[in-house]
Enzyme design. Structure first.
Site, PDB file in Angstrom:
ATOM      1  CG  ASP A 329      -2.031  -0.701   1.302  1.00  0.00           C
ATOM      2  OD1 ASP A 329      -2.418  -1.129   0.222  1.00  0.00           O
ATOM      3  OD2 ASP A 329      -2.627  -0.861   2.391  1.00  0.00           O
ATOM      4  CG  ASP A 603      -5.485  -0.616   4.912  1.00  0.00           C
ATOM      5  OD1 ASP A 603      -6.177  -1.032   3.958  1.00  0.00           O
ATOM      6  OD2 ASP A 603      -4.958   0.507   4.932  1.00  0.00           O
ATOM      7  CG  ASP A 607      -7.149  -4.632   1.494  1.00  0.00           C
ATOM      8  OD1 ASP A 607      -7.546  -4.528   0.322  1.00  0.00           O
ATOM      9  OD2 ASP A 607      -6.687  -3.688   2.157  1.00  0.00           O
TER      10      ASP A 607
HETATM   11  P1  ATP Z   1      -3.673   2.984   0.027  1.00  0.00           P
HETATM   12  O1  ATP Z   1      -4.452   1.942  -0.722  1.00  0.00           O
HETATM   13  O2  ATP Z   1      -2.287   3.132  -0.439  1.00  0.00           O
HETATM   14  O3  ATP Z   1      -3.790   2.889   1.519  1.00  0.00           O
HETATM   15  P2  ATP Z   1      -5.567   5.150  -0.029  1.00  0.00           P
HETATM   16  O4  ATP Z   1      -5.637   5.399   1.406  1.00  0.00           O
HETATM   17  O5  ATP Z   1      -5.559   6.350  -0.927  1.00  0.00           O
HETATM   18  O6  ATP Z   1      -4.310   4.370  -0.473  1.00  0.00           O
HETATM   19  P3  ATP Z   1      -8.256   4.300   0.006  1.00  0.00           P
HETATM   20  O7  ATP Z   1      -8.358   4.506   1.445  1.00  0.00           O
HETATM   21  O8  ATP Z   1      -8.882   3.157  -0.658  1.00  0.00           O
HETATM   22  O9  ATP Z   1      -6.762   4.248  -0.455  1.00  0.00           O
HETATM   23  O10 ATP Z   1      -8.795   5.626  -0.655  1.00  0.00           O
HETATM   24  C1  ATP Z   1      -9.104   5.716  -2.034  1.00  0.00           C
HETATM   25  C2  ATP Z   1      -9.511   7.122  -2.396  1.00  0.00           C
HETATM   26  O11 ATP Z   1     -10.705   7.455  -1.708  1.00  0.00           O
HETATM   27  C3  ATP Z   1      -8.500   8.179  -1.967  1.00  0.00           C
HETATM   28  O12 ATP Z   1      -7.574   8.431  -2.984  1.00  0.00           O
HETATM   29  C4  ATP Z   1      -9.361   9.392  -1.718  1.00  0.00           C
HETATM   30  O13 ATP Z   1      -9.567  10.093  -2.924  1.00  0.00           O
HETATM   31  C5  ATP Z   1     -10.677   8.793  -1.273  1.00  0.00           C
HETATM   32  N1  ATP Z   1     -10.793   8.828   0.190  1.00  0.00           N
HETATM   33  C6  ATP Z   1      -9.920   8.388   1.087  1.00  0.00           C
HETATM   34  N2  ATP Z   1     -10.359   8.533   2.357  1.00  0.00           N
HETATM   35  C7  ATP Z   1     -11.583   9.099   2.231  1.00  0.00           C
HETATM   36  C8  ATP Z   1     -12.571   9.496   3.163  1.00  0.00           C
HETATM   37  N3  ATP Z   1     -12.410   9.365   4.481  1.00  0.00           N
HETATM   38  N4  ATP Z   1     -13.704  10.042   2.679  1.00  0.00           N
HETATM   39  C9  ATP Z   1     -13.894  10.178   1.364  1.00  0.00           C
HETATM   40  N5  ATP Z   1     -13.005   9.838   0.438  1.00  0.00           N
HETATM   41  C10 ATP Z   1     -11.857   9.297   0.849  1.00  0.00           C
END
Ligand code: ATP
Length: 859
Positions: A329, A603, A607
């Site tokens: 990630d 996480d 997943d």
């Molecule tokens: P990784 O997979 O590396 O942990 P990540 O945290 O960006 O990356 P996700 O948590 O799946 O992955 O988030 C995907 C997308 O969703 C983010 O790029 C962001 O644009 C959006 N996002 C993340 N957190 C929130 C939230 N709390 N509320 C709304 N949109 C969110």
């Protein structure tokens, strides 16, 4: 404390009264009192083995039983010395075995404690995280997607909650939950207003009142029938067990032939010949093979735990040694997950955060949405919630807006929680006379849901690109009026765009070096992220994952590919952005099909399948959900990519140490049996008495082998390519090297035997053979430290356990040879100083020869 049955039928007030608690949770003092009075919230399933039982189990071994029989027979024949020695050896071996087993079990237990689930409870009105075992009846527990439910309870609030209850009801699909009251009887699966210990939240949020804990829960009722599942053997242990079994059969056959030859052809006393055959079997059969692996692995896990990698399955340690692809990630693993807002986009312009003015009517709705559509809180006791959301709360605070004020002015009436598949989150509030839904989420996803002119959209996309190229993570915000205070997924359309907020999540300082180390060790690091492609690529380039000749793609590009096409495609890609959990599974499979052993981080709830598919599933200890942890083989206590690389290094070192121990055991045992065979073929007297073999077995088998398993770890293992996943320990070159070492030690022993025979007859010959074999094996421990020569290097001295095993062995051997009272007990003849010198010289000589062989081979 336990409420009466049919909790699902009761009205809440009755429940609160009966359980003496309130919707605001217990206070700490009361919770502590209840914990002390009613005990921890845990299932005491099965029985833990007592030390006595472990000790007794040491005797349930075929060879030990034969030895006991042998001791009984020699006692009947009046041979007190042999009986005493055999019994002493058996007992000492059993004590050694018990200590090792207890220690290994304790270290695995403490590992389990480290990855034990936690729970978010409301105490003194504040949400706090505590170990699941400290939850008591009357607690109010907060649930979110990915949490494991740690107790049974009645739902107080619930937003689209779905729970997987298969462990309890066998129902494989998640069950929808609701707070409604249910009349009359209801089967477990139909108690929609309750949640149960042992289930997982797959979607939504909720609060529930704990009504029973531990063995009083529905799970507890079944758990009494369950037995603790024993740790499964690792593939290495299985293959060593198989090898050990074949070897044992071979050795037993040799011993049987020797026994027959001595009795039938040489007319020896049946009892003596039997005792000798048994002792030879005991000395030659490497019975410690599989247990050495457990011991070394469990010591390895302790070191890893100290370095933040908590192993949940012993197999993972072994697998880590041959990991050749790490899919990681981005957020929080390669980056710090410390988000700070840097830029905004509102009213058609990019604004630096320092210049933001949230009293401006264009910018104000953006901040208000950000605070309303977020679950994070920041107060004196710290930050609670997703860092992306805490960054928004900080943004408000820095500009004089308190999130609690804003949220109490426009209370939340309904919500659609964030999930990383949808990449959106929406909440409903009463705003200016009507209802409004505010939404935040990934820019590309949200823009498709907005009503916006193509020109304005192009501008937003340009701003998004500008932010992303700087490695910023961008969220889009929007809103729409609603007619009712309820919301469905279909409402997340026809939105009015409000603006963008871009935040910085800097790479962890150690990521760059860890990536470099990974690549040097022949391991391919790959970034798999939910974030935007341009943001991900910018970060990946900075830390060295995205290199010349490889590219960053969006997960969607693999949708149309066949498995074969994907297999050809994966080597070209270093960054996958906007991936779904299905993409993760396919990427892992494609790499596995190319013959790689893949570690994959995760996480979220979704997943779990990818973590199970990967050879080593790695869950995040801090931000990871309980579901992910449950599916993983390893949990990172610090969520850090560098910790995975360090764990791989440890895995490789552990494997190398196991190999050292096995080399030592097998070559030493081979030397013993070769000497006996030689003497038998040449019709010479028997080179060892039974007690000699038992002494050698006890002192020069287990102790140096375990000590070799604890060799200090070295960085050199990271300069080699990963071991092939199909490559076992017992390769041809390895077995040849075992045989050659065995022949050299046997040669020294045979020479000593001949010298003794010609100088003082059978007794002196056997004493010299025994002493030489014993001492050569002790010296041989040093040769097994490395494939290279270690004599005259610092590496010779760096393992204090091995030095200790050597000194102990040498002192006891000297005592046996020189203390007159021990002579009859160990059936040794007194040796002259010259003969003692010869023993020492030959033993040392065997080591020098083995070292020379290593020098020539490496040179
Ligand atoms: P990784 O997979 O590396 O942990 P990540 O945290 O960006 O990356 P996700 O948590 O799946 O992955 O988030 C995907 C997308 O969703 C983010 O790029 C962001 O644009 C959006 N996002 C993340 N957190 C929130 C939230 N709390 N509320 C709304 N949109 C969110």
């Amino acid at each position: 404390m336990k409420s009466e049955t049919n909790i699902w039928q009761k009205d809440r007030e009755t429940l609160f009264r009966e359980l003496e608690c309130t919707p605001d949770g217990l206070n700490q003092a009361e919770a502590k009192r209840r914990l002390e009075k009613y005990g921890p919230n845990e299932l005491q399933a099965g029985t833990k083995k007592s030390v006595l039982r472990i000790f007794l189990e040491q005797f349930a071994d075929f060879l030990v039983i034969i030895l006991i029989l042998a001791a009984a027979v020699s006692a009947m024949l009046g041979d007190v010395e042999s009986t005493a020695v055999i019994l002493a050896v058996i007992t000492l071996n059993a004590i050694l075995g018990t200590v090792q087993t207890v220690k290994a079990a304790a270290s695995l237990d403490s590992l389990k404690q480290m990855s034990a689930p936690t729970a978010k409870v409301v105490r003194d009105g504040q949400t706090v995280q505590i170990p699941g075992r400290e939850v008591v009846v009357g607690d109010v527990v907060v649930l979110e997607a990915g949490d494991s439910v740690c107790a049974d309870g009645r739902l107080l609030e619930c937003a689209s909650l779905k729970c997987a209850e298969s462990a309890l009801t066998g129902e494989s699909l998640p069950v929808e939950k609701d707070t409604v009251e249910i009349q009359g009887e209801a089967a477990l699966g139909d108690r929609k207003n309750m949640v149960f210990s042992g289930s997982f939240v797959t979607y939504g949020r909720a609060r529930f009142l704990v009504t029973s804990t531990g063995m009083d829960t529905e799970m507890g009722k079944i758990a009494t029938l369950l037995k603790t599942t024993e740790e499964k053997k690792t593939p290495l242990q299985v293959s060593l067990d198989q090898f050990g079994r074949k070897l044992s059969i071979g050795i037993l056959a040799i011993c049987a032939v020797l026994f027959a030859v001595s009795v039938l052809l040489r007319g020896e006393n049946v009892m003596n010949a039997f005792l000798f055959a048994v002792a030879l079997a005991v000395a030659a059969i490497p019975e410690a093979l599989s247990s050495i692996v457990t011991i070394v692995l469990s010591f390895g896990t302790q070191k890893m735990a100290r370095e933040n990698a908590i192993i949940r399955k012993l197999q993972a340690v072994e697998g880590l040694g041959s990991v050749s692809v790490i899919c990681s990630d981005k957020t929080g693993t390669l980056t710090q997950n410390k988000m700070t807002v840097k830029k905004l986009y509102a009213g058609g312009r990019i604004i630096d955060v320092a210049d933001a003015d949230f009293h401006d009517p264009v910018q104000e709705p953006l901040l208000r949405t950000a605070l309303l559509c977020s679950d994070a809180t920041v107060n004196e006791s710290g930050e609670v919630g997703d860092p992306t959301e805490t960054a928004l709360v900080h943004l408000g605070e820095d500009h004089g807006f308190d999130e609690e004020d804003v949220r109490s002015r426009w209370p939340r009436l309904a919500e659609l929680p964030f999930d990383s598949d949808r990449k959106l989150m929406s909440t409903v509030h009463k705003l200016s006379g009507g209802y409004a839904m505010v939404t935040k989420g990934a820019v590309d996803v949200l823009m498709d849901r907005c009503v916006i002119s193509p020109a304005a959209r192009a501008e937003v996309e340009q701003a998004n690109r500008t932010f992303s190229e700087q490695g910023l993570r961008v969220l889009a915000f929007a809103m729409r009026p609603l007619e009712r205070p309820e919301v469905t997924l279909a409402d997340e359309n026809g939105l009015d765009f409000l603006g963008l907020i871009a935040m910085m999540d800097p790479p962890r300082p150690e990521s760059k070096a860890a990536v470099r180390e990974c690549i040097a060790a022949g391991i391919r690091p790959i970034m798999i992220t939910g974030d935007h492609k341009v943001t991900a690529a910018a970060i990946a380039k900075e830390i060295g994952i995205l290199t010349e000749g490889t590219e960053a793609v969006e997960g969607a590009v693999i949708d149309g590919m066949s498995d074969e096409q994907l297999r050809q495609f994966v080597p070209k890609v270093s960054v996958y952005a906007r991936v779904s959990p299905e993409h993760k599974i396919r990427i892992v499979k494609a790499w596995q099909d190319r013959g790689n052993l893949v570690a994959m981080t995760g996480d979220g709830v979704n997943d779990a399948p990818a973590l199970k598919q990967a050879d080593i599933g790695v869950a995040m200890g801090i931000t990871g959900t309980e579901v992910a942890k449950d599916a993983a083989g390893m949990v990172l206590a610090d969520d850090n990519f560098a910790t995975i690389v360090q764990a791989v290094k440890n895995g490789r070192n552990v494997y190398a140490n196991i190999k050292r121990s096995i080399q030592f055991l097998l070559s030493g045992n081979a030397a013993g049996i070769l000497t006996v065979l030689y003497a038998s073929l040449l019709a010479l007297p028997v080179p060892f008495a039974a007690v000699h073999l038992l002494f050698i077995n006890l002192l020069t088998d287990s102790l140096p082998a375990i000590a070799l398993g604890l060799e200090p770890h070295s960085d050199a293992v990271m300069r080699e390519k990963p071991r092939q996943r199909s490559e076992g320990i017992l390769t041809r070159p390895f077995l040849i090297s075992v045989a050659v070492d065995g022949v050299i030690i046997a040669a020294a022993t045979i020479l000593a035997f001949h010298l003794g025979l010609s100088a003082g007859g059978a007794a002196v010959g056997s004493t010299m053979a025994f002493a030489t074999l014993c001492l050569s094996r002790l010296f041989h421990g040093f040769s097994c430290k490395s494939g290279r020569p270690v004599l005259f290097t610092r590496a010779f001295w760096n393992n204090r356990f091995l030095l200790g095993a050597f000194v102990l062995g040498a002192v006891l051997l000297t005592a046996v040879l020189t203390v007159p009272v021990l002579e009859p007990l160990f059936q040794v003849a007194p040796l002259t100083m010259g003969q003692l010198g010869t023993v020492a010289g030959l033993s040392l000589g065997s080591m020098v020869l083995i070292q020379l062989r290593k020098l020539i081979r490496k040179g």
